[in-house]
Design a protein around this motif. Structure first.
Motif, PDB file in Angstrom:
ATOM      1  N   LYS A 107      -1.506   1.410  -1.398  1.00 15.13           N
ATOM      2  CA  LYS A 107      -1.558   2.846  -1.653  1.00 15.13           C
ATOM      3  C   LYS A 107      -1.014   3.636  -0.463  1.00 15.13           C
ATOM      4  O   LYS A 107      -1.273   3.294   0.691  1.00 15.13           O
ATOM      5  CB  LYS A 107      -3.000   3.280  -1.938  1.00 15.13           C
ATOM      6  CG  LYS A 107      -3.498   2.885  -3.323  1.00 15.13           C
ATOM      7  CD  LYS A 107      -4.817   3.571  -3.616  1.00 15.13           C
ATOM      8  CE  LYS A 107      -5.275   3.317  -5.028  1.00 15.13           C
ATOM      9  NZ  LYS A 107      -6.522   4.046  -5.336  1.00 15.13           N
ATOM     10  N   ARG A 108      -0.302   4.696  -0.788  1.00 10.34           N
ATOM     11  CA  ARG A 108       0.241   5.573   0.238  1.00 10.34           C
ATOM     12  C   ARG A 108      -0.869   6.111   1.133  1.00 10.34           C
ATOM     13  O   ARG A 108      -1.957   6.452   0.676  1.00 10.34           O
ATOM     14  CB  ARG A 108       0.946   6.742  -0.443  1.00 10.34           C
ATOM     15  CG  ARG A 108       1.434   7.807   0.505  1.00 10.34           C
ATOM     16  CD  ARG A 108       2.014   8.985  -0.245  1.00 10.34           C
ATOM     17  NE  ARG A 108       2.628   9.925   0.681  1.00 10.34           N
ATOM     18  CZ  ARG A 108       3.446  10.893   0.312  1.00 10.34           C
ATOM     19  NH1 ARG A 108       3.749  11.053  -0.958  1.00 10.34           N
ATOM     20  NH2 ARG A 108       3.958  11.705   1.200  1.00 10.34           N
ATOM     21  N   GLY A 109      -0.592   6.185   2.416  1.00  7.49           N
ATOM     22  CA  GLY A 109      -1.550   6.766   3.340  1.00  7.49           C
ATOM     23  C   GLY A 109      -1.684   8.260   3.121  1.00  7.49           C
ATOM     24  O   GLY A 109      -0.675   8.953   2.917  1.00  7.49           O
ATOM     25  N   ASP A 163       7.712   8.044   4.414  1.00  9.04           N
ATOM     26  CA  ASP A 163       8.497   7.051   5.153  1.00  9.04           C
ATOM     27  C   ASP A 163       7.586   6.082   5.901  1.00  9.04           C
ATOM     28  O   ASP A 163       7.816   4.860   5.888  1.00  9.04           O
ATOM     29  CB  ASP A 163       9.431   7.766   6.136  1.00  9.04           C
ATOM     30  CG  ASP A 163      10.191   6.796   7.021  1.00  9.04           C
ATOM     31  OD1 ASP A 163      11.058   6.066   6.507  1.00  9.04           O
ATOM     32  OD2 ASP A 163       9.903   6.749   8.235  1.00  9.04           O
ATOM     33  N   GLU A 164       6.555   6.583   6.533  1.00  4.04           N
ATOM     34  CA  GLU A 164       5.618   5.717   7.255  1.00  4.04           C
ATOM     35  C   GLU A 164       4.886   4.787   6.288  1.00  4.04           C
ATOM     36  O   GLU A 164       4.641   3.617   6.598  1.00  4.04           O
ATOM     37  CB  GLU A 164       4.620   6.563   8.038  1.00  4.04           C
ATOM     38  CG  GLU A 164       5.234   7.277   9.231  1.00  4.04           C
ATOM     39  CD  GLU A 164       4.296   8.291   9.852  1.00  4.04           C
ATOM     40  OE1 GLU A 164       4.347   8.465  11.091  1.00  4.04           O
ATOM     41  OE2 GLU A 164       3.512   8.927   9.113  1.00  4.04           O
ATOM     42  N   GLY A 167      -6.066  -0.022   0.286  1.00  2.00           N
ATOM     43  CA  GLY A 167      -6.251   1.411   0.098  1.00  2.00           C
ATOM     44  C   GLY A 167      -5.631   2.255   1.186  1.00  2.00           C
ATOM     45  O   GLY A 167      -5.140   1.754   2.209  1.00  2.00           O
ATOM     46  N   THR A 168      -5.700   3.545   0.964  1.00  5.42           N
ATOM     47  CA  THR A 168      -5.065   4.494   1.874  1.00  5.42           C
ATOM     48  C   THR A 168      -5.610   4.408   3.295  1.00  5.42           C
ATOM     49  O   THR A 168      -4.892   4.654   4.258  1.00  5.42           O
ATOM     50  CB  THR A 168      -5.218   5.925   1.320  1.00  5.42           C
ATOM     51  OG1 THR A 168      -4.474   6.831   2.121  1.00  5.42           O
ATOM     52  CG2 THR A 168      -6.686   6.354   1.265  1.00  5.42           C
ATOM     53  N   ARG A 169      -6.899   4.043   3.440  1.00 11.75           N
ATOM     54  CA  ARG A 169      -7.491   3.942   4.783  1.00 11.75           C
ATOM     55  C   ARG A 169      -6.918   2.775   5.564  1.00 11.75           C
ATOM     56  O   ARG A 169      -6.914   2.785   6.793  1.00 11.75           O
ATOM     57  CB  ARG A 169      -9.013   3.777   4.675  1.00 11.75           C
ATOM     58  CG  ARG A 169      -9.776   4.978   4.137  1.00 11.75           C
ATOM     59  CD  ARG A 169     -11.247   4.630   4.032  1.00 11.75           C
ATOM     60  NE  ARG A 169     -12.089   5.744   3.621  1.00 11.75           N
ATOM     61  CZ  ARG A 169     -12.363   6.048   2.363  1.00 11.75           C
ATOM     62  NH1 ARG A 169     -11.831   5.319   1.390  1.00 11.75           N
ATOM     63  NH2 ARG A 169     -13.147   7.062   2.064  1.00 11.75           N
ATOM     64  N   ASN A 170      -6.453   1.747   4.864  1.00 10.10           N
ATOM     65  CA  ASN A 170      -6.028   0.518   5.535  1.00 10.10           C
ATOM     66  C   ASN A 170      -4.524   0.306   5.540  1.00 10.10           C
ATOM     67  O   ASN A 170      -4.064  -0.747   5.993  1.00 10.10           O
ATOM     68  CB  ASN A 170      -6.699  -0.691   4.867  1.00 10.10           C
ATOM     69  CG  ASN A 170      -8.081  -0.952   5.418  1.00 10.10           C
ATOM     70  OD1 ASN A 170      -8.281  -1.004   6.626  1.00 10.10           O
ATOM     71  ND2 ASN A 170      -9.051  -1.106   4.530  1.00 10.10           N
ATOM     72  N   ILE A 171      -3.741   1.271   5.074  1.00 12.07           N
ATOM     73  CA  ILE A 171      -2.309   1.038   4.985  1.00 12.07           C
ATOM     74  C   ILE A 171      -1.674   0.823   6.355  1.00 12.07           C
ATOM     75  O   ILE A 171      -0.641   0.166   6.487  1.00 12.07           O
ATOM     76  CB  ILE A 171      -1.608   2.180   4.227  1.00 12.07           C
ATOM     77  CG1 ILE A 171      -0.161   1.793   3.918  1.00 12.07           C
ATOM     78  CG2 ILE A 171      -1.678   3.481   5.012  1.00 12.07           C
ATOM     79  CD1 ILE A 171       0.558   2.731   2.999  1.00 12.07           C
ATOM     80  N   GLN A 172      -2.304   1.352   7.406  1.00 15.16           N
ATOM     81  CA  GLN A 172      -1.790   1.093   8.751  1.00 15.16           C
ATOM     82  C   GLN A 172      -2.668   0.122   9.531  1.00 15.16           C
ATOM     83  O   GLN A 172      -2.586   0.043  10.760  1.00 15.16           O
ATOM     84  CB  GLN A 172      -1.613   2.413   9.509  1.00 15.16           C
ATOM     85  CG  GLN A 172      -0.449   3.245   8.956  1.00 15.16           C
ATOM     86  CD  GLN A 172      -0.081   4.410   9.838  1.00 15.16           C
ATOM     87  OE1 GLN A 172      -0.911   5.266  10.140  1.00 15.16           O
ATOM     88  NE2 GLN A 172       1.167   4.453  10.273  1.00 15.16           N
ATOM     89  N   ASN A 173      -3.466  -0.633   8.797  1.00 13.39           N
ATOM     90  CA  ASN A 173      -4.162  -1.780   9.375  1.00 13.39           C
ATOM     91  C   ASN A 173      -3.167  -2.938   9.295  1.00 13.39           C
ATOM     92  O   ASN A 173      -3.185  -3.739   8.372  1.00 13.39           O
ATOM     93  CB  ASN A 173      -5.438  -2.087   8.576  1.00 13.39           C
ATOM     94  CG  ASN A 173      -6.222  -3.250   9.143  1.00 13.39           C
ATOM     95  OD1 ASN A 173      -5.724  -4.013   9.975  1.00 13.39           O
ATOM     96  ND2 ASN A 173      -7.445  -3.403   8.683  1.00 13.39           N
ATOM     97  N   PHE A 174      -2.283  -3.002  10.271  1.00 14.18           N
ATOM     98  CA  PHE A 174      -1.127  -3.880  10.165  1.00 14.18           C
ATOM     99  C   PHE A 174      -1.501  -5.363  10.164  1.00 14.18           C
ATOM    100  O   PHE A 174      -0.793  -6.176   9.574  1.00 14.18           O
ATOM    101  CB  PHE A 174      -0.125  -3.565  11.285  1.00 14.18           C
ATOM    102  CG  PHE A 174       0.434  -2.176  11.191  1.00 14.18           C
ATOM    103  CD1 PHE A 174       0.999  -1.724  10.013  1.00 14.18           C
ATOM    104  CD2 PHE A 174       0.390  -1.308  12.268  1.00 14.18           C
ATOM    105  CE1 PHE A 174       1.520  -0.441   9.907  1.00 14.18           C
ATOM    106  CE2 PHE A 174       0.899  -0.025  12.174  1.00 14.18           C
ATOM    107  CZ  PHE A 174       1.472   0.412  10.988  1.00 14.18           C
ATOM    108  N   ALA A 182       4.409  -0.765   3.809  1.00 14.03           N
ATOM    109  CA  ALA A 182       4.562  -1.728   2.720  1.00 14.03           C
ATOM    110  C   ALA A 182       5.546  -2.832   3.102  1.00 14.03           C
ATOM    111  O   ALA A 182       5.405  -3.988   2.679  1.00 14.03           O
ATOM    112  CB  ALA A 182       5.028  -1.016   1.456  1.00 14.03           C
ATOM    113  N   GLU A 183       6.514  -2.474   3.909  1.00 18.49           N
ATOM    114  CA  GLU A 183       7.504  -3.460   4.347  1.00 18.49           C
ATOM    115  C   GLU A 183       6.865  -4.579   5.169  1.00 18.49           C
ATOM    116  O   GLU A 183       7.395  -5.697   5.232  1.00 18.49           O
ATOM    117  CB  GLU A 183       8.593  -2.744   5.162  1.00 18.49           C
ATOM    118  CG  GLU A 183       9.774  -3.605   5.548  1.00 18.49           C
ATOM    119  CD  GLU A 183      10.744  -3.870   4.405  1.00 18.49           C
ATOM    120  OE1 GLU A 183      11.667  -4.688   4.610  1.00 18.49           O
ATOM    121  OE2 GLU A 183      10.579  -3.276   3.324  1.00 18.49           O
TER     122      GLU A 183
END
Length: 373
Positions: free
Chosen positions: A225-227, A233-234, A201-208, A239-240
């Motif tokens: 899901k997009r943050g 871009d971020e 989810g959006t909350r975890n997209i930057q939980n790398f 996703a990458e």
């Protein structure tokens, strides 16, 4: 640079070993191997990481086993679109194809509450020839006192019922790496009656670290899901992380941006980015109209806001729809106000069909103009 090897190249073959020996001697170049096992053939790709500018495409094409060479740009190295890149923009999972030319509907419960409601939902899906659904077992919530989902306790009956009603893929959010193993174990013990698309989810997209763990496993595709508070871009770079760890079966989800500029909707609908994501990457694009709008309200024309924004995403080329339904929204434990009624499902599907036809006509018209030019 990516070296796409000839189909069914064996790692034990002399040609493959000769290729690897050559690549090992390249200065300042590291090699990462990605293998995709399909129903009919196995495809191996070698990612050359480092200063590859000095490497000539013609020289790489002359190496043993090499079928194609893709010179990648800096952005979205694995999932992105690059010059002369004809790698597929789709993947198959459990008998269902997910691609930039397909459309799959995931209607279901935002959060699993009772076994009775799960069965009602899946029975309705089967009646309308749908083979995908959403079922939330793990729910990240803003308040620590809100319902967090039944977790692994509900997985056995969700999977059993999915098998009973011929549901092929369940989108299920995870919030911790342990959830991946819990899902895998529950599928095994129930005889794998269905498949699961992990959802981040959006909350975890930057939980790398979570993204890396989801990327290292290749049993399940991933919907990311997009943050809501970061740039597109971020989000695409996040996703990458999945693909860089080996899992290229990734769907990118748009679910609205958090800002009061979207009021009275829950989020500012961002479905205009559907064609942008498809242009920049090879990922199928999912829209989540339920979380974007946030309420079940009708417009003056009799169509609900959720149906309106769904049509906007579909007519822009969306490949997947994630929509909340519930037998009794007023009693739903999570996101009841945005859940549509089961009886609204046929209208929802027919409206999507109309929008999809319009999109296909627009694509055909564009092709005619391109030929004329």
């Amino acid at each position: 640079m990516i070296l796409v090897l000839k189909p069914n190249t064996s790692e034990e073959s002399p040609e493959y070993k000769q290729l690897c020996a050559y690549l090992t001697n390249l200065p300042s170049i590291a090699t990462r191997v990605h293998t995709e096992v399909g129903a009919e053939q196995t495809l191996t790709e070698l990612y050359l990481i480092g200063n590859t500018k000095a490497l000539l495409v013609e020289d790489m094409l002359g190496l043993p086993c090499v079928d194609r060479v893709v010179r990648i740009s800096e952005e979205y190295r694995v999932l992105g679109r690059h010059q002369n890149d004809d790698r597929p923009a789709f993947f198959d999972y459990n008998g269902v194809r997910f691609g930039q030319d397909t459309l799959n509907i995931f209607a279901g419960l935002c959060a699993v509450d009772t076994i009775e409601n799960v069965e009602i939902m899946m029975k309705a899906l089967q009646a309308h020839n749908l083979v995908c659904t959403r079922m939330g077992a793990y729910k990240p919530r803003t308040s620590p006192y809100a319902f967090q989902g039944h977790g692994k306790a509900c997985l056995p009956y969700v999977f059993d019922l999915a098998g009973k009603y011929d549901i092929k893929v369940i989108a299920m959010e995870i919030t911790h790496e342990s959830h991946i193993e819990q899902i895998r174990e529950a599928l095994f013990h129930t005889g794998s009656p269905t498949g699961v698309m992990l959802q981040i989810g959006t909350r975890n997209i930057q939980n790398f670290e979570l993204m890396k763990m989801a990327g290292r496993q290749q049993d399940f595709p991933v919907l990311v899901k997009r943050g809501s508070g970061i740039t597109l871009d971020e989000s695409l770079n996040a996703a990458e992380y999945l693909a860089s760890e080996g899992n290229r079966k990734v769907v990118f989800g748009l679910r609205g941006m958090r800002t009061n500029l979207g009021d009275p909707h829950r989020n500012l609908v961002d479905f205009a980015h559907v064609p942008v994501v498809k242009r920049l990457t090879r990922m199928p694009v999912c829209i989540d109209p339920s979380h974007a709008v946030g309420t079940r309200v009708d417009s003056a024309d009799g169509l609900s806001d959720i149906m309106h924004v769904t049509a906007q995403g579909i007519i822009a080329g969306a490949n997947m729809v994630l929509a909340d339904f519930h037998p009794t929204p007023s009693k739903a434990l999570v996101d009841g106000p945005q859940s549509m009624l089961i009886r609204e499902l046929p209208h929802f599907l027919e409206d999507i069909h109309i929008a999809r036809q319009a999109y296909e006509k627009r694509v055909a018209l564009a092709a005619q103009y391109q030929v004329a030019q």
